[in-house]
Scaffold this active site. Structure first.
Site, PDB file in Angstrom:
ATOM      1  CG  ASP A  16      -0.189   0.114   2.367  1.00 48.03           C
ATOM      2  OD1 ASP A  16       0.966   0.191   2.383  1.00 48.03           O
ATOM      3  OD2 ASP A  16      -0.666  -0.057   3.601  1.00 48.03           O
ATOM      4  CB  CYS A  41     -12.153 -27.100   8.181  1.00 51.62           C
ATOM      5  SG  CYS A  41     -10.436 -26.445   7.855  1.00 51.62           S
ATOM      6  CB  CYS A  51      -6.795 -26.159   8.305  1.00 56.18           C
ATOM      7  SG  CYS A  51      -7.433 -26.195   9.872  1.00 56.18           S
ATOM      8  CB  CYS A 109     -10.098 -28.999  11.247  1.00 53.92           C
ATOM      9  SG  CYS A 109     -10.594 -27.218  11.731  1.00 53.92           S
TER      10      CYS A 109
END
Ligand SMILES: [Zn+2]
Length: 391
Positions: A88, A348, A350, A353
């Site tokens: 930014d 999920c 991941c 999980c």
């Protein structure tokens, strides 16, 4: 460098080429503010499929400093991140700093002068300097310095900031061309450059700002300033109006958006790019996104809601988070999870999980174990990336 592959009403899917590789649009960028996603390493990020990310010019300029990053061979090499990075302009942080505490700096028509909150040293940010720093970082995508006042400023002050944003955008673009020539950067290696549309909540000012910026020429345009009104409602009419001001062949960057349902709304209006701290920041505080089923099927039904139902949707978006269709958030610190031995999110796959229960994650947060933040960040980011893939 950007092409639309398919379009349905305003919603579009495209392909963007940057010097670090291709990106499917629309896409979400995690915030690697200081050149890192808090508590996550490169392997963590790659394992959940993170690609493009956002770094923050202001923070990197103050620490570790641009000279060091240049010595490292650019921000990608320094971070060892082979995918696209967007920086930014640094303006948002400097302006927020000054709006919060006017003693810390001054905004004039030419530049911003500010004191480093780290050590009190005096610094100057001009449109030219913002662009030079971003070239030194050697990012794939950069953003022109804009003037971003709070939305609740009186209209004449917002108008003055729009005029300044336009003037600074002209200077940024001129400096951009100068740096390309000076550094002998060929067209296929050039960073993309974005302008930012300001104008607060005033449609006439947004329109005027967009028209003047388009005359300058960009790879894309972004939505500047806050997207929630004073009551905290997402201003979707304003986001829809602003998307329609941006030419079709431009990338549309909804800076700082947002919650999963805000992102879906914005994609329907034709926005292509998103970045937000929500998934990681919420994760570090133990707030976890839980799917209410397979993401792709529930999102399809969410997106099909007719447009004449818009007011109803707007109302539902302001309702408590758990009232929407496809996910809920839980606070794992809540006592009720202390003995909940089920997976955190059964839909999920991941690391969190696959391996651990809600009770175990509750325990990790209770003993303030850094692993808790890492696992929760991995899960929440994967939720966001799966959401984008489903869309
Ligand atoms: Zn998970």
């Amino acid at each position: 460098m950007f092409g639309i592959i398919s379009q349905e009403k305003n919603k579009r899917r495209g392909l963007l080429a940057t010097k670090s590789g291709e990106i499917n649009t629309p896409f979400f960028m995690p915030d690697a503010t200081r050149g890192l996603v808090k508590s996550l390493g490169k392997d963590d990020l790659e394992s959940i499929g993170v690609g493009p990310m956002v770094v923050n010019t202001y923070h990197l300029y103050l620490e570790p400093g641009v000279d060091l990053i240049r010595k490292a061979g650019g921000i990608n090499k320094f971070m060892n991140w082979p995918y696209s990075l967007l920086s930014d302009s640094g303006g948002y942080q400097v302006f927020s700093l000054i709006h919060k505490n006017p003693k810390l700096g001054k905004i004039t028509s030419d530049k911003v002068v500010f004191r480093s909150p780290l050590n009190g040293t005096l610094h100057e940010l001009t449109p030219e300097k913002s662009i030079q720093i971003q070239f030194d970082l050697d990012v794939d995508m950069m953003v022109a310095l804009d003037d971003c006042p709070p939305n609740n400023y009186p209209k004449e002050k917002i108008k003055a900031s729009v005029e300044r944003t336009i003037k600074w955008a002209q200077r940024c673009k001129a400096e951009y061309e100068k740096q390309l020539a000076k550094r002998n950067i060929k067209d296929d290696r050039r960073p993309l450059i974005f302008g930012v549309i300001q104008g607060g909540e005033h449609l006439d000012l947004r329109k005027y700002c967009a028209e003047e910026l388009i005359k300058i020429g960009w790879d894309g345009l972004g939505f500047g300033a806050r997207h929630h009104d004073e009551k905290g409602n997402f201003m979707e009419d304003l986001l829809e109006f602003t998307a329609n001001l941006i030419p079709q062949n431009y990338l549309r960057f909804a800076l700082g958006v947002g919650t999963p349902q805000d992102i879906i709304r914005c994609i329907n209006f034709g926005w292509d790019m998103f970045d937000c701290v929500i998934p990681t920041r919420e994760g570090r505080h133990g707030r976890i996104f839980i799917r209410k089923g397979e993401l792709s099927s529930v999102i399809a039904s969410e997106a099909k809601q007719p447009l004449n139902n818009k007011k109803e949707i707007a109302t539902s978006l302001t309702a408590p988070r758990n009232d929407n269709l496809f996910y809920e958030t839980i606070n794992i610190n809540n006592e009720k999870f202390k003995t909940d031995f089920t997976p955190v999110d059964k839909n999920c796959d991941c690391e969190l999980c696959r391996s651990y229960s809600r009770a175990y994650l509750h325990h990790l947060f209770a003993v303030e174990e850094p692993l808790a933040m890492r696992l929760a960040s991995i899960h929440n980011l994967k939720f966001y990336l799966d959401l984008m893939r489903s869309i």
